[in-house]
Design an enzyme around this catalytic site. Structure first.
Site, mmCIF file in Angstrom:
data_model
loop_
_atom_site.group_PDB
_atom_site.id
_atom_site.type_symbol
_atom_site.label_atom_id
_atom_site.label_comp_id
_atom_site.label_asym_id
_atom_site.label_seq_id
_atom_site.Cartn_x
_atom_site.Cartn_y
_atom_site.Cartn_z
ATOM 1 N N GLU A 28 0.808 -1.217 0.000
ATOM 2 C CA GLU A 28 0.000 0.000 0.000
ATOM 3 C C GLU A 28 0.845 1.273 0.000
ATOM 4 O O GLU A 28 0.313 2.368 0.090
ATOM 5 C CB GLU A 28 -0.957 -0.006 1.198
ATOM 6 C CG GLU A 28 -2.005 -1.086 1.089
ATOM 7 C CD GLU A 28 -2.983 -1.124 2.258
ATOM 8 O OE1 GLU A 28 -2.668 -0.576 3.339
ATOM 9 O OE2 GLU A 28 -4.061 -1.710 2.075
ATOM 10 N N GLU A 91 -10.408 -4.997 9.391
ATOM 11 C CA GLU A 91 -9.386 -3.948 9.324
ATOM 12 C C GLU A 91 -8.390 -4.229 8.202
ATOM 13 O O GLU A 91 -8.013 -3.322 7.467
ATOM 14 C CB GLU A 91 -8.657 -3.865 10.669
ATOM 15 C CG GLU A 91 -7.447 -2.968 10.690
ATOM 16 C CD GLU A 91 -7.764 -1.489 10.530
ATOM 17 O OE1 GLU A 91 -6.847 -0.735 10.150
ATOM 18 O OE2 GLU A 91 -8.909 -1.073 10.758
ATOM 19 N N GLY A 105 -8.194 -15.174 -0.486
ATOM 20 C CA GLY A 105 -8.837 -13.965 0.033
ATOM 21 C C GLY A 105 -10.330 -14.158 0.187
ATOM 22 O O GLY A 105 -10.922 -13.765 1.191
ATOM 23 N N SER A 106 -10.958 -14.789 -0.802
ATOM 24 C CA SER A 106 -12.395 -15.058 -0.715
ATOM 25 C C SER A 106 -12.707 -15.978 0.453
ATOM 26 O O SER A 106 -13.719 -15.796 1.149
ATOM 27 C CB SER A 106 -12.898 -15.686 -2.018
ATOM 28 O OG SER A 106 -12.797 -14.773 -3.076
ATOM 29 N N ASN A 132 -7.109 0.514 -5.383
ATOM 30 C CA ASN A 132 -7.053 -0.954 -5.363
ATOM 31 C C ASN A 132 -8.303 -1.542 -6.038
ATOM 32 O O ASN A 132 -9.178 -2.103 -5.397
ATOM 33 C CB ASN A 132 -6.908 -1.464 -3.928
ATOM 34 C CG ASN A 132 -6.473 -2.907 -3.881
ATOM 35 O OD1 ASN A 132 -6.609 -3.637 -4.852
ATOM 36 N ND2 ASN A 132 -5.954 -3.311 -2.734
ATOM 37 N N TYR A 139 -14.686 -7.502 -3.769
ATOM 38 C CA TYR A 139 -15.705 -7.260 -2.750
ATOM 39 C C TYR A 139 -17.082 -7.126 -3.382
ATOM 40 O O TYR A 139 -18.065 -7.667 -2.876
ATOM 41 C CB TYR A 139 -15.373 -6.020 -1.914
ATOM 42 C CG TYR A 139 -14.002 -6.060 -1.265
ATOM 43 C CD1 TYR A 139 -13.393 -7.267 -0.918
ATOM 44 C CD2 TYR A 139 -13.292 -4.904 -1.016
ATOM 45 C CE1 TYR A 139 -12.139 -7.298 -0.340
ATOM 46 C CE2 TYR A 139 -12.038 -4.924 -0.434
ATOM 47 C CZ TYR A 139 -11.464 -6.122 -0.096
ATOM 48 O OH TYR A 139 -10.220 -6.151 0.474
#
Length: 169
Positions: A28, A91, A105-106, A132, A139
């Site tokens: 990031e 978070e 990630g899913s 991103n 999402y």
């Protein structure tokens, strides 16, 4: 082929979690902002009243005697919506680049959703940097609503110096 396991983090995972937090911050472009220590992660996440909860993603290689490799994490906490009641806030979610595109990630997000439902939460919230696009697309594909687009919400934060000033210290 290796398999993936998503599990609740344990105190002994704090070194791995800190490593992944630093990788996320580098991704990031915010590495200079990481001030947390492994000791603070232990104290804040594994006491009588934890401030956060965490899931880790492990790769388990079949037939190999080595330890599972922690390749991702999801750090969350419980919050309260005055309109909707109990909610969960993710978070951080991070998967090491070499393991992306495999659904890890899913799986972390789905596990957080399970925790939210088990705890009676009506919402699952998270934030993402505006550049991103890959994360935003994921999402949305999983059913999340972009509140900035839909309702115009913006996130704000009072950092330590602003907190001191507000509190008169």
């Amino acid at each position: 082929m290796a398999s993936v396991r998503i599990r609740e983090a344990q105190e002994g995972d704090c070194g791995h979690i800190l490593r992944l937090i630093r990788e996320l911050a580098e991704y990031e472009k915010l590495s200079d902002q990481v001030k947390i220590s492994e000791e603070a992660l232990r104290a804040d996440g594994f006491g009588e009243n934890p401030f956060y909860h965490c899931l880790v993603a492990e790769i388990l290689a079949p037939g190999e005697p080595q330890e599972p490799c922690v390749v991702g994490y999801g750090l969350y906490c419980f919050v309260y919506s005055t309109w909707k009641g109990r909610a969960i806030y993710l978070e951080d979610i991070y998967v090491m680049p070499a393991y992306r595109g495999q659904g890890i990630g899913s799986k972390i997000i789905k596990k957080v959703a399970e925790v939210a439902l088990d705890q009676g939460c009506s919402q699952f919230r998270l934030a993402v940097l505006d550049w991103n696009k890959g994360a935003m697309d994921l999402y949305k594909a999983l059913g999340a609503q972009d509140l900035t687009e839909a309702e115009g919400w913006h996130s704000f934060c009072f950092h330590r110096e602003a907190l001191r000033e507000l509190a008169g210290r």
